[in-house]
Motif scaffolding. Structure first.
Motif, PDB file in Angstrom:
ATOM      1  N   ILE A  40       0.870  -1.176   0.000  1.00 39.00           N
ATOM      2  CA  ILE A  40       0.000   0.000   0.000  1.00 39.00           C
ATOM      3  C   ILE A  40       0.901   1.218   0.000  1.00 39.00           C
ATOM      4  CG2 ILE A  40      -1.759   1.274   1.275  1.00 39.00           C
ATOM      5  CD1 ILE A  40      -2.783  -1.392   2.323  1.00 39.00           C
ATOM      6  N   ALA A  41       0.983   1.875  -1.145  1.00 36.69           N
ATOM      7  CA  ALA A  41       1.955   2.950  -1.335  1.00 36.69           C
ATOM      8  C   ALA A  41       1.380   4.333  -1.038  1.00 36.69           C
ATOM      9  CB  ALA A  41       2.484   2.918  -2.767  1.00 36.69           C
ATOM     10  N   GLY A  42       0.065   4.443  -0.960  1.00 41.17           N
ATOM     11  CA  GLY A  42      -0.525   5.758  -0.711  1.00 41.17           C
ATOM     12  C   GLY A  42      -1.907   5.643  -0.121  1.00 41.17           C
ATOM     13  N   ARG A  43      -2.267   6.637   0.677  1.00 46.49           N
ATOM     14  CA  ARG A  43      -3.576   6.682   1.316  1.00 46.49           C
ATOM     15  C   ARG A  43      -4.127   8.092   1.156  1.00 46.49           C
ATOM     16  NH1 ARG A  43      -0.208   3.454   4.478  1.00 46.49           N
ATOM     17  NH2 ARG A  43      -1.106   1.449   5.117  1.00 46.49           N
ATOM     18  N   LYS A  44      -5.331   8.195   0.600  1.00 46.30           N
ATOM     19  CA  LYS A  44      -5.940   9.504   0.350  1.00 46.30           C
ATOM     20  C   LYS A  44      -7.371   9.500   0.864  1.00 46.30           C
ATOM     21  CE  LYS A  44      -7.264  12.643  -3.415  1.00 46.30           C
ATOM     22  NZ  LYS A  44      -7.319  12.790  -4.897  1.00 46.30           N
ATOM     23  N   ILE A  45      -7.672  10.409   1.778  1.00 44.26           N
ATOM     24  CA  ILE A  45      -9.033  10.532   2.298  1.00 44.26           C
ATOM     25  C   ILE A  45      -9.857  11.340   1.312  1.00 44.26           C
ATOM     26  CG2 ILE A  45     -10.463  11.426   4.162  1.00 44.26           C
ATOM     27  CD1 ILE A  45      -8.068  10.988   6.025  1.00 44.26           C
ATOM     28  N   ILE A  46     -10.973  10.772   0.868  1.00 44.18           N
ATOM     29  CA  ILE A  46     -11.797  11.467  -0.117  1.00 44.18           C
ATOM     30  C   ILE A  46     -13.120  11.965   0.475  1.00 44.18           C
ATOM     31  CG2 ILE A  46     -10.765  10.262  -2.073  1.00 44.18           C
ATOM     32  CD1 ILE A  46     -13.204   8.436  -2.159  1.00 44.18           C
ATOM     33  N   TYR A  47     -13.452  11.518   1.694  1.00 43.26           N
ATOM     34  CA  TYR A  47     -14.661  12.026   2.340  1.00 43.26           C
ATOM     35  C   TYR A  47     -14.554  11.870   3.845  1.00 43.26           C
ATOM     36  CZ  TYR A  47     -19.492  12.648   3.799  1.00 43.26           C
ATOM     37  OH  TYR A  47     -20.625  13.096   4.435  1.00 43.26           O
ATOM     38  N   LYS A  48     -14.950  12.924   4.574  1.00 42.57           N
ATOM     39  CA  LYS A  48     -15.060  12.882   6.029  1.00 42.57           C
ATOM     40  C   LYS A  48     -16.481  13.290   6.401  1.00 42.57           C
ATOM     41  CE  LYS A  48     -10.293  14.391   7.037  1.00 42.57           C
ATOM     42  NZ  LYS A  48      -9.483  15.430   7.736  1.00 42.57           N
ATOM     43  N   SER A  49     -17.136  12.461   7.190  1.00 42.97           N
ATOM     44  CA  SER A  49     -18.480  12.804   7.632  1.00 42.97           C
ATOM     45  C   SER A  49     -18.410  13.854   8.730  1.00 42.97           C
ATOM     46  CB  SER A  49     -19.205  11.557   8.163  1.00 42.97           C
ATOM     47  OG  SER A  49     -18.774  11.266   9.490  1.00 42.97           O
ATOM     48  N   PRO A  50     -19.513  14.534   8.989  1.00 43.17           N
ATOM     49  CA  PRO A  50     -19.587  15.324  10.222  1.00 43.17           C
ATOM     50  C   PRO A  50     -19.456  14.398  11.431  1.00 43.17           C
ATOM     51  CG  PRO A  50     -21.415  15.851   8.735  1.00 43.17           C
ATOM     52  CD  PRO A  50     -20.755  14.621   8.193  1.00 43.17           C
ATOM     53  N   VAL A  51     -19.158  14.976  12.582  1.00 48.15           N
ATOM     54  CA  VAL A  51     -19.079  14.199  13.822  1.00 48.15           C
ATOM     55  C   VAL A  51     -20.481  14.135  14.433  1.00 48.15           C
ATOM     56  CG1 VAL A  51     -18.061  14.050  16.112  1.00 48.15           C
ATOM     57  CG2 VAL A  51     -16.691  14.899  14.194  1.00 48.15           C
ATOM     58  N   HIS A  52     -21.030  12.922  14.518  1.00 44.70           N
ATOM     59  CA  HIS A  52     -22.368  12.722  15.076  1.00 44.70           C
ATOM     60  C   HIS A  52     -22.254  12.230  16.518  1.00 44.70           C
ATOM     61  CE1 HIS A  52     -24.219  12.843  11.012  1.00 44.70           C
ATOM     62  NE2 HIS A  52     -23.127  12.195  10.636  1.00 44.70           N
ATOM     63  N   GLY A  64     -29.017   0.917  17.245  1.00 43.35           N
ATOM     64  CA  GLY A  64     -28.479   0.427  15.988  1.00 43.35           C
ATOM     65  C   GLY A  64     -29.217   0.968  14.781  1.00 43.35           C
ATOM     66  N   ALA A  65     -30.523   1.094  14.870  1.00 42.87           N
ATOM     67  CA  ALA A  65     -31.296   1.611  13.741  1.00 42.87           C
ATOM     68  C   ALA A  65     -30.899   3.043  13.414  1.00 42.87           C
ATOM     69  CB  ALA A  65     -32.792   1.526  14.059  1.00 42.87           C
ATOM     70  N   ALA A  66     -30.718   3.863  14.452  1.00 43.65           N
ATOM     71  CA  ALA A  66     -30.325   5.256  14.227  1.00 43.65           C
ATOM     72  C   ALA A  66     -28.919   5.337  13.631  1.00 43.65           C
ATOM     73  CB  ALA A  66     -30.395   6.037  15.530  1.00 43.65           C
ATOM     74  N   ILE A  67     -28.006   4.486  14.113  1.00 42.33           N
ATOM     75  CA  ILE A  67     -26.653   4.471  13.544  1.00 42.33           C
ATOM     76  C   ILE A  67     -26.711   4.037  12.085  1.00 42.33           C
ATOM     77  CG2 ILE A  67     -24.384   3.357  13.652  1.00 42.33           C
ATOM     78  CD1 ILE A  67     -24.719   3.252  16.683  1.00 42.33           C
ATOM     79  N   GLY A  68     -27.560   3.053  11.786  1.00 46.81           N
ATOM     80  CA  GLY A  68     -27.722   2.621  10.403  1.00 46.81           C
ATOM     81  C   GLY A  68     -28.178   3.754   9.502  1.00 46.81           C
ATOM     82  N   LYS A  69     -29.094   4.585   9.991  1.00 53.01           N
ATOM     83  CA  LYS A  69     -29.553   5.727   9.203  1.00 53.01           C
ATOM     84  C   LYS A  69     -28.433   6.736   8.982  1.00 53.01           C
ATOM     85  CE  LYS A  69     -34.406   5.394  10.641  1.00 53.01           C
ATOM     86  NZ  LYS A  69     -35.515   6.054  11.404  1.00 53.01           N
ATOM     87  N   ILE A  70     -27.599   6.944  10.026  1.00 47.68           N
ATOM     88  CA  ILE A  70     -26.466   7.854   9.880  1.00 47.68           C
ATOM     89  C   ILE A  70     -25.527   7.349   8.788  1.00 47.68           C
ATOM     90  CG2 ILE A  70     -24.349   8.675  11.004  1.00 47.68           C
ATOM     91  CD1 ILE A  70     -25.933   8.781  13.631  1.00 47.68           C
ATOM     92  N   VAL A  71     -25.213   6.045   8.834  1.00 44.69           N
ATOM     93  CA  VAL A  71     -24.279   5.490   7.855  1.00 44.69           C
ATOM     94  C   VAL A  71     -24.860   5.559   6.455  1.00 44.69           C
ATOM     95  CG1 VAL A  71     -23.033   3.412   7.167  1.00 44.69           C
ATOM     96  CG2 VAL A  71     -23.201   4.018   9.584  1.00 44.69           C
ATOM     97  N   ALA A  72     -26.144   5.197   6.300  1.00 45.68           N
ATOM     98  CA  ALA A  72     -26.780   5.248   4.987  1.00 45.68           C
ATOM     99  C   ALA A  72     -26.732   6.666   4.417  1.00 45.68           C
ATOM    100  CB  ALA A  72     -28.221   4.755   5.088  1.00 45.68           C
ATOM    101  N   LYS A  73     -27.004   7.654   5.265  1.00 48.07           N
ATOM    102  CA  LYS A  73     -26.975   9.044   4.803  1.00 48.07           C
ATOM    103  C   LYS A  73     -25.559   9.474   4.417  1.00 48.07           C
ATOM    104  CE  LYS A  73     -28.603  13.154   4.004  1.00 48.07           C
ATOM    105  NZ  LYS A  73     -29.453  13.379   2.807  1.00 48.07           N
ATOM    106  N   GLU A  74     -24.555   9.028   5.189  1.00 49.77           N
ATOM    107  CA  GLU A  74     -23.187   9.414   4.870  1.00 49.77           C
ATOM    108  C   GLU A  74     -22.681   8.720   3.598  1.00 49.77           C
ATOM    109  OE1 GLU A  74     -21.889  11.896   6.038  1.00 49.77           O
ATOM    110  OE2 GLU A  74     -23.161  12.190   7.790  1.00 49.77           O
ATOM    111  N   TYR A  75     -23.128   7.498   3.339  1.00 50.29           N
ATOM    112  CA  TYR A  75     -22.809   6.864   2.049  1.00 50.29           C
ATOM    113  C   TYR A  75     -23.372   7.706   0.911  1.00 50.29           C
ATOM    114  CZ  TYR A  75     -20.807   2.276   3.263  1.00 50.29           C
ATOM    115  OH  TYR A  75     -19.978   1.270   3.660  1.00 50.29           O
ATOM    116  N   GLU A  76     -24.599   8.181   1.115  1.00 47.63           N
ATOM    117  CA  GLU A  76     -25.232   9.024   0.098  1.00 47.63           C
ATOM    118  C   GLU A  76     -24.459  10.324  -0.078  1.00 47.63           C
ATOM    119  OE1 GLU A  76     -29.415  11.515  -0.254  1.00 47.63           O
ATOM    120  OE2 GLU A  76     -29.451   9.540   0.711  1.00 47.63           O
ATOM    121  N   ASN A  77     -24.060  10.945   1.028  1.00 47.98           N
ATOM    122  CA  ASN A  77     -23.312  12.198   0.945  1.00 47.98           C
ATOM    123  C   ASN A  77     -21.955  12.012   0.273  1.00 47.98           C
ATOM    124  OD1 ASN A  77     -25.399  13.456   2.301  1.00 47.98           O
ATOM    125  ND2 ASN A  77     -24.411  13.356   4.305  1.00 47.98           N
TER     126      ASN A  77
END
Length: 462
Positions: A40-52, A64-77
């Motif tokens: 692994i020669a390089g690492r590049k962050i392409i997205y950071k979510s807000p801190v929830h 767990g359901a609320a965390i799932g909604k957070i993750v689904a929304k951040e995948y979308e973002n």
């Protein structure tokens, strides 16, 4: 030609939940005339979510359901979908890992993570990821200085001692900003059980600021003891987590900080700005012996663990691997490690059979430190392993660079119907688990992890 892996890191902590997306560049560092050497020669962050803030149903259950909604929304973002994720890690950390339904939350969140993002928790891995995410190991490597990195979060503080860029020791204390929670008027809404006998205030009371400051000073003293800056007392023992090896570290040249409380060390916040001890504890740390010598804030503070999970959890096996009849990815393979004396023992076949019976699922046989000076030794090891095997896939992890030769030797002895996976340049110890992803060039992406969910009802291991 370089390949790109997309990696997701998700940290569900005591205080906050965060997600990052990164791209890992994989390159062959060997010459055209050599065996491929994928790194692994390089690492590049392409997205950071807000801190929830981590959502809870009550004090004992993560939502767990609320965390799932957070993750689904951040995948979308982040404009990604599950199928595009190659690797990464979901980390449930701190006090959240002790919640009664932590295991169910892990299982639910795995569905958001593609085929290879893993679900893992445990203070050793959390310590390592935080140190890497904060670049404490890089700082030590660049300067040659010994560093003690402290990741101080909501419920726990994770430690890594780093010498010349190499992490040599880890530990964990029940010290964090959200061991006590308060409402806007200063009334206590939560006190962690770990403070029993240390803090005598209860939910519904409104302690004066001086009593909260006294508690923060006590917690800072425990951190000083762990750092070898104050003689240890029973306080250190009481606050050391059950999963930690315990004890104080030898003093380091530099102390490095990350975690949410680290943001309160040099920046002044109102005492109750976040409804917890964080600002008060940060101020106590700044006045303590921890900051009397050379110290640094990590290149990342509150995001250190999630960046470590998303950028540094995955590594690559050696390129001389052997596999046939194996479906990737493979997840949560428990390691059955064999000591040097067991590796050399004529009774190794019997030892392997006994060890294998101790697992409810298929283990990966690990031979840390094994060295073969010549091919005859590889053949001898293959014969012992083959003698122990009767049915099912054979999974092996060898630390030395010899997996292809050992795999071929086993194939000759077991025939073509036995699925075999033999990887090298991977050191596994008993108690660890392994995920293996689909091939990247001539290597395999792997994640080594410790799965510990220590709750009062579920026990201490997965």
């Amino acid at each position: 030609m370089a390949e790109i892996l997309r990696s997701v890191g998700l940290d569900v902590g005591t205080s906050t939940t965060q997600l990052i997306v990164s791209e890992l560049t994989v390159e062959n560092r060997a010459s055209s005339f050599s065996v491929p050497d994928m790194e692994i020669a390089g690492r590049k962050i392409i997205y950071k979510s807000p801190v929830h803030f981590t959502p809870l149903i009550d004090k004992d259950h993560v939502d767990g359901a609320a965390i799932g909604k957070i993750v689904a929304k951040e995948y979308e973002n982040a404009h990604i979908d599950r199928s595009s994720v190659d690797t990464g890690a979901i980390i449930i950390t701190g006090e959240t890992s002790r919640k009664e339904n932590a295991r169910a939350v892990l299982n639910a969140l795995s569905d958001f993570a593609g085929d290879f993002v893993v679900a893992t928790a445990g203070p050793d891995l959390e310590s390592i990821l935080a140190a890497k995410g904060a670049d404490a190991d890089g700082y030590s490597d660049r300067t040659g200085k010994t560093v003690l990195h402290m990741d101080i979060g909501g419920g726990t503080s994770n430690f890594s001692r780093i010498e010349s860029g190499r992490i040599t020791q880890t530990g964990c204390l029940n010290v964090g900003g959200r061991l006590v929670k308060l409402d806007d008027s200063g009334v206590i809404t939560y006190v962690s059980p770990v403070l029993e006998g240390i803090f005598d205030k209860r939910v519904g009371e409104r302690p004066p600021l001086s009593q909260l400051e006294a508690l923060a000073d006590t917690l800072a003293q425990a951190l000083e003891m762990a750092a070898g800056l104050r003689p240890p007392t029973d306080l250190l023992r009481r606050l050391t987590t059950a999963e930690s090896s315990g004890g104080a570290f030898a003093p380091a040249e530099v102390i490095s900080f990350s975690g949410g409380v680290a943001d309160c060390i040099e920046t002044e916040h109102p005492p109750l700005a976040f409804g917890d001890l964080g600002p008060i504890l940060g101020r106590a740390i700044r006045k303590s012996r921890l900051c009397a010598g050379q110290y640094r804030l990590g290149s990342e503070t509150i995001r250190a663990t999630v960046i470590g999970a998303g950028c540094h959890a995955a590594q690559l096996s050696g390129s001389t691997v052997f596999y046939r009849g194996i479906s990737f990815p493979m997840k949560n393979l428990p390691a059955a490690a064999f000591s040097p004396s067991e590796q050399e023992s004529p009774q190794l076949p019997q030892i392997i059979r006994q060890r294998r019976q101790a697992f409810d699922t298929l283990p990966i046989l690990a031979f840390p430190g094994y060295q073969a000076a010549h091919y005859a030794q590889i053949v001898a090891l293959a014969e012992k392993i083959a003698a122990a095997w009767d049915a099912g896939p054979l999974l092996l992890a060898i630390e030395a660079d010899m997996a292809k030769a050992l795999g071929h030797a086993l194939s000759l002895r077991l025939g073509n119907n036995t699925p075999i996976l033999c990887i090298d340049r991977v050191r596994l110890e008993s108690g660890s688990y392994l995920d293996v992803g689909a091939p990247v060039g001539t290597a395999l992406p792997v994640v080594i992890k410790t799965l510990i969910l220590n709750t009062s009802k579920e026990g201490s291991s997965v």
